[in-house]
Design an enzyme around this catalytic site. Structure first.
Site, PDB file in Angstrom:
ATOM      1  N   ASN A   7      14.611  31.062  -0.126  1.00 17.39           N
ATOM      2  CA  ASN A   7      15.691  31.591   0.702  1.00 17.39           C
ATOM      3  C   ASN A   7      16.266  30.438   1.526  1.00 17.39           C
ATOM      4  OD1 ASN A   7      17.345  32.948   2.458  1.00 17.39           O
ATOM      5  ND2 ASN A   7      15.698  33.994   3.570  1.00 17.39           N
ATOM      6  N   LYS A   9      18.863  30.464   3.304  1.00 14.05           N
ATOM      7  CA  LYS A   9      19.551  30.944   4.511  1.00 14.05           C
ATOM      8  C   LYS A   9      20.946  30.284   4.598  1.00 14.05           C
ATOM      9  CE  LYS A   9      15.087  31.896   6.447  1.00 14.05           C
ATOM     10  NZ  LYS A   9      14.282  32.252   7.618  1.00 14.05           N
ATOM     11  N   HIS A  94      16.512  41.554   4.982  1.00 14.64           N
ATOM     12  CA  HIS A  94      15.799  40.442   5.631  1.00 14.64           C
ATOM     13  C   HIS A  94      15.834  40.651   7.145  1.00 14.64           C
ATOM     14  CE1 HIS A  94      14.861  36.445   7.112  1.00 14.64           C
ATOM     15  NE2 HIS A  94      14.299  36.230   5.931  1.00 14.64           N
ATOM     16  N   GLU A  96      16.374  38.752   9.525  1.00 18.27           N
ATOM     17  CA  GLU A  96      17.510  38.135  10.229  1.00 18.27           C
ATOM     18  C   GLU A  96      18.764  38.997  10.097  1.00 18.27           C
ATOM     19  OE1 GLU A  96      17.098  34.246   8.452  1.00 18.27           O
ATOM     20  OE2 GLU A  96      15.271  33.941   9.640  1.00 18.27           O
ATOM     21  N   GLU A 161       7.132  40.195   5.294  1.00 20.34           N
ATOM     22  CA  GLU A 161       7.429  39.050   6.151  1.00 20.34           C
ATOM     23  C   GLU A 161       7.275  39.457   7.615  1.00 20.34           C
ATOM     24  OE1 GLU A 161      10.169  36.013   4.208  1.00 20.34           O
ATOM     25  OE2 GLU A 161      11.497  37.621   4.846  1.00 20.34           O
ATOM     26  N   GLY A 167       9.703  31.149  10.289  1.00 19.77           N
ATOM     27  CA  GLY A 167      10.225  29.937  10.917  1.00 19.77           C
ATOM     28  C   GLY A 167       9.421  29.457  12.115  1.00 19.77           C
ATOM     29  N   SER A 199       6.642  31.277   7.064  1.00 16.30           N
ATOM     30  CA  SER A 199       5.978  29.979   7.225  1.00 16.30           C
ATOM     31  C   SER A 199       5.077  29.588   6.053  1.00 16.30           C
ATOM     32  CB  SER A 199       5.196  29.932   8.551  1.00 16.30           C
ATOM     33  OG  SER A 199       6.085  30.019   9.648  1.00 16.30           O
TER      34      SER A 199
END
Ligand code: PGA
Length: 242
Positions: A7, A9, A94, A96, A161, A167, A199
């Site tokens: 990913n 991003k 996701h 985010e 996740e 991150g 991570s």
């Protein structure tokens, strides 16, 4: 089958992508048949990444899509458009997108269904925040995220996740990952591959991928670094050959 999904991003220009794919070329070309590798660049790079990967067994995925087939939705891209462009996979829900684009379970359910209908392989992302974990709600949150979108019918993969691991360099313990993956499997009929994300790095990839209920990984930051991502892929290839 081990699945590794990158990913990217909102990262990557045409020139950095060229360099990244050149650097990854040997390891991407070495993907064994038991390993599935998917790169999810931003929309602007889908086409050039797809062209670059021609002749390899590596797939191209998108990071998001709209829930409608077509219409007056300025700035959006439908799953049918993605499928027509040679995209095979799409990330849905996701954290985010849940956090910054305000996507809730109802919208994620629509996107998941629409992508499935368009023939894309859907990667449903679920996971708890730190506050939810500290409140002992991990199972409840993930169960809600799975049920609300009818994951059993429409998700090709689930990516677990934990939001607090994305991150941050922090990961759950192996025991935690194993038990969450088992739990997700039990909630989804045991047939949907459950990937781990948050991570994943060169240093922990072998350990995480060796956990029996882990079918692969969704890799963010480390997928943008040639050495790190090559090592993660080698770890996956080895486990697959073991
Ligand atoms: P990370 O991101 O590997 O940088 O933690 C994972 C993800 O957001 O999918």
């Amino acid at each position: 089958m081990t699945t590794i999904i990158a990913n990217w991003k909102m990262n990557g220009s045409h020139s950095t992508t060229e360099a990244l794919l050149e650097g990854l070329s040997p390891v991407l070309r070495a993907a064994p048949s038991g390993c599935e590798v998917v790169l999810c660049p931003p929309f602007t790079l889908l086409d050039s990444v797809g062209r670059h990967l021609r002749g390899t067994k590596v797939w191209v995925g998108a990071q998001n899509c709209h829930q409608a087939r077509e219409g007056a939705y300025t700035g959006e891209i439908s799953p049918y458009m993605l499928a027509e462009s040679g995209v095979t996979h799409v990330l849905i829900g996701h954290s985010e997108r849940r956090e910054y684009a305000g996507e809730d379970d109802a919208l994620i359910a629509q996107k998941l269904q629409a992508s499935h209908k368009a023939g894309l392989k859907t990667v449903l992302c679920v996971g708890e925040t730190l506050a939810e974990r500290e409140a002992g709600q991990v199972h409840a949150v993930v169960e809600r995220q799975l049920k609300a979108v009818n994951a059993t019918h429409f998700a090709s993969y689930v990516a677990y996740e934990p939001v607090w691991a994305i991150g941050t360099g922090k990961t759950p313990t192996e025991i935690d990952i194993a038990s969450m993956h088992q739990h997700i499997k039990s909630q989804t009929g045991g047939i949907i591959p459950v990937l781990y994300g948050g991570s994943v790095k060169a240093e922990n990839a072998s350990t995480i991928l060796a956990i029996p209920a882990v079918a692969g990984a969704l890799v963010g930051g480390a997928s943008l670094d040639i050495d790190s991502f090559s090592q993660i892929l080698h770890a996956a290839y080895q486990i697959n050959n073991a």
